[in-house]
Design an enzyme around this catalytic site. Structure first.
Site, short mmCIF file in Angstrom:
data_model
loop_
_atom_site.label_atom_id
_atom_site.label_comp_id
_atom_site.label_asym_id
_atom_site.label_seq_id
_atom_site.Cartn_x
_atom_site.Cartn_y
_atom_site.Cartn_z
N THR A 145 1.27 -1.41 -0.28
CA THR A 145 -0.35 0.30 -0.24
C THR A 145 0.76 1.06 0.24
O THR A 145 1.80 1.12 0.28
CB THR A 145 -1.01 0.44 1.44
OG1 THR A 145 -1.53 -1.09 0.84
CG2 THR A 145 -2.00 0.77 0.93
N GLU A 389 -5.32 -7.04 2.80
CA GLU A 389 -5.63 -8.12 1.46
C GLU A 389 -7.32 -7.63 0.84
O GLU A 389 -6.92 -9.48 0.79
CB GLU A 389 -5.29 -9.79 1.88
CG GLU A 389 -4.23 -9.64 3.53
CD GLU A 389 -2.83 -9.37 2.55
OE1 GLU A 389 -1.91 -8.48 3.10
OE2 GLU A 389 -2.71 -10.53 1.85
C1 FAD Z 1 -4.74 -1.93 10.32
C2 FAD Z 1 -4.02 -1.95 8.94
C3 FAD Z 1 -2.30 -3.22 8.63
C4 FAD Z 1 -2.76 -3.48 7.08
N1 FAD Z 1 -1.51 -3.69 7.07
C5 FAD Z 1 -0.64 -3.45 6.25
C6 FAD Z 1 0.62 -4.78 4.85
O1 FAD Z 1 0.65 -5.19 6.15
N2 FAD Z 1 0.70 -4.47 4.22
C7 FAD Z 1 -0.30 -3.69 3.35
O2 FAD Z 1 0.55 -3.40 2.11
N3 FAD Z 1 -1.02 -3.04 3.65
C8 FAD Z 1 -1.60 -3.44 4.74
N4 FAD Z 1 -2.83 -2.31 4.86
C9 FAD Z 1 -3.49 -1.74 3.82
C10 FAD Z 1 -4.54 -1.94 3.49
O3 FAD Z 1 -4.46 -3.15 2.66
C11 FAD Z 1 -5.27 -0.82 2.57
O4 FAD Z 1 -5.75 0.08 3.17
C12 FAD Z 1 -6.80 -1.30 1.75
O5 FAD Z 1 -6.04 -2.42 0.87
C13 FAD Z 1 -7.79 -0.50 1.13
O6 FAD Z 1 -7.09 0.48 0.72
P1 FAD Z 1 -7.10 1.87 1.54
O7 FAD Z 1 -6.64 1.99 2.61
O8 FAD Z 1 -6.07 2.74 0.36
O9 FAD Z 1 -8.40 2.37 0.76
P2 FAD Z 1 -8.97 2.44 -0.83
O10 FAD Z 1 -8.23 2.43 -1.79
O11 FAD Z 1 -8.91 4.47 -0.94
O12 FAD Z 1 -10.50 2.56 -0.45
C14 FAD Z 1 -11.27 3.28 0.02
C15 FAD Z 1 -12.72 2.75 -0.34
O13 FAD Z 1 -12.91 1.74 -1.37
C16 FAD Z 1 -13.67 1.16 -2.33
N5 FAD Z 1 -13.32 0.93 -3.49
C17 FAD Z 1 -12.16 1.24 -3.91
N6 FAD Z 1 -12.00 1.14 -5.07
C18 FAD Z 1 -13.60 0.50 -5.14
C19 FAD Z 1 -14.17 -0.28 -6.34
N7 FAD Z 1 -13.63 -0.35 -7.37
N8 FAD Z 1 -15.50 -0.70 -5.76
C20 FAD Z 1 -15.57 -0.68 -5.20
N9 FAD Z 1 -15.34 0.52 -4.05
C21 FAD Z 1 -13.90 0.48 -3.93
C22 FAD Z 1 -13.38 -0.46 -0.64
O14 FAD Z 1 -13.66 -1.19 -0.73
C23 FAD Z 1 -12.86 1.31 0.70
O15 FAD Z 1 -14.54 1.00 0.76
C24 FAD Z 1 -3.02 -2.78 6.37
C25 FAD Z 1 -4.13 -1.13 5.98
C26 FAD Z 1 -4.13 -1.30 8.06
C27 FAD Z 1 -5.37 -0.81 8.39
#
Ligand code: FAD
Length: 412
Positions: A145, A389
């Protein structure tokens, strides 16, 4: 044909051992590290050493994220099917069974178990034999991410440019679970952003690499025992042999190569949600029975109390999530393509974990909302399992694409 839903004997033993560890080691320190966010749970060092010993003696197996000790899953002898068509249970099945039991104890503590990071699963899924050997026994986190790339992991901007015998990485990685505590971080970066998703590769970066700077640790709603780190990579030099898999850019296959990691890790996250849901159900049953509510499986739900009927409904939901988790892991062990089932299991378990936790808080009344029980903590811990994930929405999108036979460009 009769269907046996019980685990085979070998896995039952692993399940019992993991449950005992969850009960005797994780539960007693669960609240302590929920309150002491960012403090390292030193009690886990001894437990991790014990798990390493079990793995070395062959009495357990796994592929990271608490299913093993970060050593290559292939290094362990797997039971050979006696005849064509007979299925086997291997490292993936052992991992989901162990993970769900440990998460009955505490999800945050499981996520910060030394040598059990999601990066270990990535190494097990994508590394070549020489790399698996070299990174054996190390604790590896996973950094995909970025500020501008969450759900859309193909949008990552971190670059990896070859310079002599090293790749030079530049970019920013956020929300890295165990990022501060792990020894290695598996970083996704692009060999050439102009080419797009097929140029994305994963690189093993040592935590003490001078080009990798910790920016901050997150304060979170739940899983407070687990550290979540943000990093800046500035001219971070990585030996070229630490690129996982092949450096070739194959516009047809490359991205699906790194995405393969998710086929192994999504059932594991499903396992975490399954374990947490079971913890909520066990505690709620205890509270309901103490309050005199009778749960009778021989009576139709419409003649039982509303609380008992709701409890039975939640248990059925839990059971279906558990079966989807087992199916996805079983397919991975039997070398069947499981991308669809991995997403089924993650979507169902992620939703079920959150739903069960919140409805158990409601069923338990004030006791569920107070710090006198762990239910309020589990309700906070559950949500992340429906986010990382791949969020709930993203899992549904992947499932829809596969069922409708649409590409990611056609359905987004
Ligand atoms: C505590 C924690 C631990 C984590 N650990 C890791 C880790 O170890 N390694 C790592 O790489 N990442 C990690 N992450 C990151 C995590 O994988 C991301 O937060 C997640 O993939 C969502 O990405 P984003 O937060 O940028 O949300 P966004 O992608 O900005 O999404 C925001 C919202 O929009 C929705 N959305 C996005 N695109 C679409 C679509 N095309 N259609 C419908 N809905 C959509 C999403 O479902 C979500 O509800 C972690 C996050 C947290 C909070």
């Amino acid at each position: 044909m009769a269907i046996s839903l019980e685990l085979p004997k070998g896995l039952q033993m692993l399940q019992q051992q993991s449950h005992q560890v969850a009960q005797e080691v994780l539960r007693p320190i669960s609240r302590k590290y929920d309150l002491a966010e960012h403090e390292y749970p030193k009690e886990l060092d001894m437990l991790a050493a014990l798990i390493d010993g079990m793995n070395d003696s062959g009495s357990s197996s796994g592929a990271g994220a608490a299913g093993g000790n970060g050593k290559p899953a292939e290094a362990k002898p797997e039971p050979k099917p006696e005849e064509e068509g007979v299925s086997k249970n291997g490292a993936n099945m052992a991992s989901v069974v162990a993970v769900s039991e440990m998460c009955w104890g505490d999800v945050g503590l499981l996520l910060t178990m030394p040598r059990q990071g999601l990066g270990n699963s990535a190494i097990a899924a994508v590394a070549n034999d020489e790399q698996k050997e070299r990174f054996a026994g190390k604790w590896a986190a996973m950094a995909i991410t970025e500020p501008e790339a969450g759900s859309d992991s193909a949008a990552i901007r971190t670059t990896a440019i070859l310079d002599g015998d090293e790749y030079v990485l530049n970019g920013e990685k956020i929300y890295v679970t165990s990022g501060d505590r792990a020894e290695l971080i598996v970083v996704w970066a692009s060999l050439d952003p102009k080419i797009g998703r097929s140029a994305i590769k994963s690189f093993v970066v040592r935590r003490d690499n001078p080009g990798l700077k910790l920016d901050r640790l997150e304060h979170k709603l739940g899983i407070k025992a687990s550290d979540t780190a943000n990093f800046i990579l500035t001219d971070c030099r990585v030996p070229k042999e630490d690129l996982l898999g092949t450096p070739e850019i194959d516009t047809k296959k490359s991205f699906s190569g790194v995405m393969k990691t998710f086929d192994n890790t999504r059932p594991l996250v499903a396992g975490m949600a399954v374990g947490l849901a079971k913890a909520c159900l066990d505690e709620t049953r205890r509270i309901l029975e103490e309050a005199g509510v009778e749960i009778d499986y021989d009576k139709p739900v419409n003649v039982q109390s509303a609380a008992a009927a709701e409890f039975i409904e939640l248990e059925a939901d839990y059971e279906s999530a558990r079966l989807l988790m087992l199916e996805a892991a079983w397919m991975a062990d039997n070398k069947k393509l499981n991308s669809l089932e991995a997403s089924y299991s993650k979507a169902k378990a992620g939703r079920t974990g959150t739903d069960v936790a919140l409805r158990c808080v409601a069923l338990a009344g004030a006791a569920g909302y107070s710090e006198s029980s762990l239910l309020e903590k589990w309700a906070r811990d559950a949500k992340i399992l429906d986010i990382f994930e791949g969020t709930q929405q993203i899992q549904l999108l992947i499932i829809a694409r596969q069922l409708l036979k649409k590409t990611s460009a056609e359905l987004r």
